[in-house]
Scaffold this motif. Structure first.
Motif, PDB file in Angstrom:
ATOM      1  N   ALA A 193      -5.232   4.341  -0.101  1.00 12.31           N
ATOM      2  CA  ALA A 193      -4.738   3.257  -0.963  1.00 12.31           C
ATOM      3  C   ALA A 193      -3.668   2.455  -0.224  1.00 12.31           C
ATOM      4  CB  ALA A 193      -4.181   3.831  -2.262  1.00 12.31           C
ATOM      5  N   ALA A 194      -2.793   3.162   0.497  1.00  8.69           N
ATOM      6  CA  ALA A 194      -1.711   2.475   1.207  1.00  8.69           C
ATOM      7  C   ALA A 194      -2.263   1.544   2.279  1.00  8.69           C
ATOM      8  CB  ALA A 194      -0.776   3.501   1.843  1.00  8.69           C
ATOM      9  N   ARG A 195      -3.441   1.902   2.798  1.00  8.84           N
ATOM     10  CA  ARG A 195      -4.060   1.073   3.847  1.00  8.84           C
ATOM     11  C   ARG A 195      -5.033   0.057   3.249  1.00  8.84           C
ATOM     12  NH1 ARG A 195      -2.260   5.622   5.427  1.00  8.84           N
ATOM     13  NH2 ARG A 195      -1.521   6.027   7.536  1.00  8.84           N
ATOM     14  N   ARG A 196      -5.050   0.004   1.930  1.00 10.28           N
ATOM     15  CA  ARG A 196      -5.931  -0.921   1.186  1.00 10.28           C
ATOM     16  C   ARG A 196      -7.395  -0.792   1.629  1.00 10.28           C
ATOM     17  NH1 ARG A 196      -2.358  -3.535  -1.724  1.00 10.28           N
ATOM     18  NH2 ARG A 196      -0.335  -4.000  -0.823  1.00 10.28           N
ATOM     19  N   GLN A 197      -7.787   0.443   1.936  1.00 11.63           N
ATOM     20  CA  GLN A 197      -9.179   0.680   2.346  1.00 11.63           C
ATOM     21  C   GLN A 197      -9.999   1.047   1.118  1.00 11.63           C
ATOM     22  OE1 GLN A 197      -7.839   3.470   5.446  1.00 11.63           O
ATOM     23  NE2 GLN A 197      -8.941   2.221   6.929  1.00 11.63           N
ATOM     24  N   ASN A 198     -10.307   0.020   0.337  1.00  7.89           N
ATOM     25  CA  ASN A 198     -10.959   0.274  -0.953  1.00  7.89           C
ATOM     26  C   ASN A 198     -12.341   0.921  -0.825  1.00  7.89           C
ATOM     27  OD1 ASN A 198      -8.732  -0.736  -2.109  1.00  7.89           O
ATOM     28  ND2 ASN A 198      -9.629  -2.672  -2.813  1.00  7.89           N
ATOM     29  N   ASP A 199     -13.030   0.585   0.264  1.00  5.75           N
ATOM     30  CA  ASP A 199     -14.365   1.196   0.441  1.00  5.75           C
ATOM     31  C   ASP A 199     -14.233   2.708   0.617  1.00  5.75           C
ATOM     32  OD1 ASP A 199     -15.189  -1.320   0.356  1.00  5.75           O
ATOM     33  OD2 ASP A 199     -15.894  -1.455   2.445  1.00  5.75           O
ATOM     34  N   LEU A 200     -13.230   3.084   1.418  1.00  5.94           N
ATOM     35  CA  LEU A 200     -13.028   4.519   1.654  1.00  5.94           C
ATOM     36  C   LEU A 200     -12.525   5.206   0.385  1.00  5.94           C
ATOM     37  CD1 LEU A 200     -11.581   4.653   5.291  1.00  5.94           C
ATOM     38  CD2 LEU A 200     -13.936   4.788   4.502  1.00  5.94           C
ATOM     39  N   LEU A 201     -11.678   4.504  -0.345  1.00  2.00           N
ATOM     40  CA  LEU A 201     -11.183   5.060  -1.619  1.00  2.00           C
ATOM     41  C   LEU A 201     -12.330   5.325  -2.579  1.00  2.00           C
ATOM     42  CD1 LEU A 201      -8.044   3.156  -2.950  1.00  2.00           C
ATOM     43  CD2 LEU A 201      -8.307   5.619  -2.593  1.00  2.00           C
ATOM     44  N   CYS A 308      -3.339   4.490  -7.104  1.00  6.61           N
ATOM     45  CA  CYS A 308      -4.355   4.467  -6.039  1.00  6.61           C
ATOM     46  C   CYS A 308      -5.697   3.984  -6.584  1.00  6.61           C
ATOM     47  CB  CYS A 308      -4.570   5.867  -5.473  1.00  6.61           C
ATOM     48  SG  CYS A 308      -3.133   6.552  -4.678  1.00  6.61           S
ATOM     49  N   LEU A 309      -5.979   4.327  -7.840  1.00  6.35           N
ATOM     50  CA  LEU A 309      -7.306   4.042  -8.393  1.00  6.35           C
ATOM     51  C   LEU A 309      -7.426   2.621  -8.958  1.00  6.35           C
ATOM     52  CD1 LEU A 309      -7.848   7.475 -10.208  1.00  6.35           C
ATOM     53  CD2 LEU A 309      -8.786   6.767  -8.003  1.00  6.35           C
ATOM     54  N   ILE A 310      -6.275   1.970  -9.170  1.00  2.00           N
ATOM     55  CA  ILE A 310      -6.271   0.632  -9.804  1.00  2.00           C
ATOM     56  C   ILE A 310      -7.289  -0.340  -9.200  1.00  2.00           C
ATOM     57  CG2 ILE A 310      -4.826  -1.461 -10.190  1.00  2.00           C
ATOM     58  CD1 ILE A 310      -4.192   0.848 -12.119  1.00  2.00           C
ATOM     59  N   PRO A 311      -7.309  -0.471  -7.836  1.00  2.00           N
ATOM     60  CA  PRO A 311      -8.247  -1.452  -7.271  1.00  2.00           C
ATOM     61  C   PRO A 311      -9.714  -1.131  -7.584  1.00  2.00           C
ATOM     62  CG  PRO A 311      -6.796  -0.543  -5.565  1.00  2.00           C
ATOM     63  CD  PRO A 311      -6.517   0.210  -6.808  1.00  2.00           C
ATOM     64  N   LEU A 312      -9.990   0.145  -7.874  1.00  2.00           N
ATOM     65  CA  LEU A 312     -11.380   0.512  -8.164  1.00  2.00           C
ATOM     66  C   LEU A 312     -11.711   0.314  -9.646  1.00  2.00           C
ATOM     67  CD1 LEU A 312     -11.704   3.880  -6.167  1.00  2.00           C
ATOM     68  CD2 LEU A 312     -12.036   1.543  -5.347  1.00  2.00           C
ATOM     69  N   VAL A 313     -10.674   0.394 -10.472  1.00  2.00           N
ATOM     70  CA  VAL A 313     -10.908   0.310 -11.920  1.00  2.00           C
ATOM     71  C   VAL A 313     -11.376  -1.097 -12.290  1.00  2.00           C
ATOM     72  CG1 VAL A 313      -9.767   0.362 -14.190  1.00  2.00           C
ATOM     73  CG2 VAL A 313      -9.300   2.158 -12.500  1.00  2.00           C
ATOM     74  N   ASN A 314     -10.679  -2.085 -11.733  1.00  2.00           N
ATOM     75  CA  ASN A 314     -11.076  -3.460 -12.019  1.00  2.00           C
ATOM     76  C   ASN A 314     -10.585  -4.349 -10.879  1.00  2.00           C
ATOM     77  OD1 ASN A 314     -11.443  -6.061 -12.988  1.00  2.00           O
ATOM     78  ND2 ASN A 314     -11.050  -5.449 -15.113  1.00  2.00           N
TER      79      ASN A 314
END
Ligand code: AMP
Ligand code: MG
Length: 496
Positions: A193-201, A308-314
């Motif tokens: 999350a800190a690296r903004r790697q949303n695909d990996l998250l 950490c999950l926020i970017p994935l939620v929406n």
């Protein structure tokens, strides 16, 4: 000796290494001079599917990292973490290695990891090693937690390395083999999350769900459901810690598992006389991780997980994502309170304690606090009081009138339970350990091992705390509290 041994019944299936490339570094343990087996956990070995019997010298060689077993694929995992509130973007396995995952005949999957196996790319200047004291502490506390049915990582083996590690002076080195349902942590998510790697998250979230809550795989909002799942698990876990007076001591987000198992027995300790703000850790000067702070720190850590999950939620509406995640975490304290009432109710002999019992539990704790009574002895005293009342319980208290009136109230409440007296006895006896790993006995066991190469105190303590609800002949001393002076001065240190 050949380099790789047969698997001896261990079925490796390394899903993390196979599915999550980029989340770790393949690595090898650093060889040690003279590995010697200190302890082998046969029960855990059997549960993993271990077969055959290897010579202690060979076990020591494998579980120090000198030799490997067919199927192992050692890696150092990446993770970050909030430590005492401050964010460290890169922690990772600095002195640990995940050897692989073992799947047993019940299809249960466990990580097998070494701790103290030498430096890795995540060591940040540390030596990657562990001293015998912290290794044996982790062994002891994990076995006790398991014995009192608290989810925990466990030790499979402890091996001395024959080498010295340098802390304030030279100490005998050792390696612990840790078994965990996984080593996924809040900090694992924070790393990406800190690296903004949303695909990996996203990949990590899918992997976590598949591993720990496959029932959520078809969910329409898997991240929120995962958050809820972890939140419930942590609420229950922390309520269980509170019930035995356990103080974790270093509830950093890298030490909070996604599985709901207790991990990292560094500066942990058990409360003696009941004082809710008890802190033993030498570095916890603000009492951030004090006994009574653990539920709110649990929620604080879960909030970091939620972030950490926020970017994935929406992805398109951050405000909506934040509000949805906040809503999921809102009931955490209610879940915790429900679990707390259930756990503490059982300690009072109640099979189905309810909110109406909360005041009675709190009154009892208040009595303990006022008279500074030993937490474990007081609860165990209730077992004896129920079975055959005597002056024993009262001898722990100075205010006898208040105790007498509380006991009357308690017995009245028990008389309303629609179960037979033996069931109440069973509930009481199985919820109130006679033995806990008392701090002074743990220290004595570790000092004997460290200074005198004498494992007998460790073995004795391990034996009683592995069956902590029953009497052990000749071991009564291990159930007695330390003197007040010891406890007042007792300090624990982060286990390196
Ligand atoms: P812990 O206090 O065990 O939760 O560890 C926090 C972080 O410090 C983790 O990244 C560890 O790998 C690292 N660490 C702790 N002790 C050592 C050591 N002796 N050598 C290298 N890294 C360490
Ligand atoms: Mg840790």
């Amino acid at each position: 000796m050949t380099d790789e041994l047969k698997a001896h019944g261990l079925q490796f299936d390394n899903s993390f290494a196979d599915q999550l490339e980029g989340f770790y570094v393949p690595w090898k343990a650093e060889k040690v001079d003279h590995p010697t087996l200190l302890h082998w956990n046969d029960t855990v070995a059997q549960e993993l599917g271990w077969e055959g019997d290897l010579q202690p010298a060979v076990l020591a060689s494998v579980f120090s990292g000198n030799q490997s077993i067919e199927g192992m694929k050692p890696i150092a995992q990446a993770y970050a973490g909030h430590q005492f509130g401050g964010f460290s973007p890169q922690l990772g396995d600095g002195r640990a290695l995940l050897l692989g995952e073992v799947v047993n005949s019940n299809r249960e999957r466990h990580d097998l990891a070494l701790k103290g196996s030498g430096p890795t790319p995540f060591s940040r200047g540390g030596d990657g090693r562990a001293a015998i004291g912290p290794v044996l502490r982790e062994y002891l506390i994990g076995e006790f937690m398991h014995a009192v049915r608290i989810p925990t990582t466990r030790a499979l083996a402890a091996v001395s390395t024959g080498e010295s590690v340098y802390r304030n002076g030279p100490l005998p080195g050792a390696v612990l083999t840790r078994v965990a349902s996984s080593h996924l942590r809040v900090g694992t998510f924070e790393f990406f999350a800190a690296r903004r790697q949303n695909d990996l998250l996203k990949k990590l979230t899918e992997y976590t769900i598949q591993r720990h809550c496959p029932n959520l795989e078809q969910s329409n909002h898997p991240e929120l459901d995962l958050l809820e799942h972890v939140s419930r698990q942590q609420a229950q876990l922390i309520a269980k810690w509170m019930s035995v007076g356990f103080i974790h001591g270093v509830m950093n987000t890298d030490n909070m598992t996604i599985s709901g198992e207790t991990i990292d027995y560094g500066p942990c300790a058990f409360m003696e006389n009941y004082r809710p703000n008890t802190v033993f850790s030498s570095i916890d000067t603000q009492g951030r991780y004090a006994y009574d702070q653990q539920p709110s720190i649990g929620l604080w850590n879960l909030s970091r997980f939620a972030e950490c999950l926020i970017p994935l939620v929406n992805q398109s509406d951050q405000a909506a994502a934040i509000s949805a995640a906040t809503e999921v975490l809102e009931p955490f304290m209610d879940h915790y309170k429900d679990a707390w009432i259930r756990e503490f109710g059982r300690k009072l002999g109640l099979s189905n304690a309810a909110v109406a019992d909360q005041a009675m539990i709190q009154d009892w704790l208040h009595l303990l606090q006022t008279d500074q009574v030993d937490y474990t002895l007081a609860w165990r005293g209730l077992v004896d009081e129920w079975k055959s009342p005597s002056d024993a319980l009262a001898s722990l208290f100075s205010n006898h009138d208040k105790l007498t009136s509380w006991l009357q109230q308690w017995k009245t409440r028990l008389s309303q339970e629609s179960v037979d007296p033996q069931t109440i006895t069973d509930t009481l006896e199985s919820a109130n350990p006679l033995f806990i790993p008392r701090n002074h006995h743990v220290e004595h066991a570790l000092e004997s091992a460290t200074n005198d190469n004498n494992l007998e105190p460790f073995e004795n303590l391990l034996r009683v705390i592995s069956a902590p609800f029953q009497d052990h002949e000749g071991m009564a001393e291990l159930a007695t509290p330390a003197d007040a002076e010891f406890t007042a001065c007792y300090k624990t240190f982060c286990g390196t």
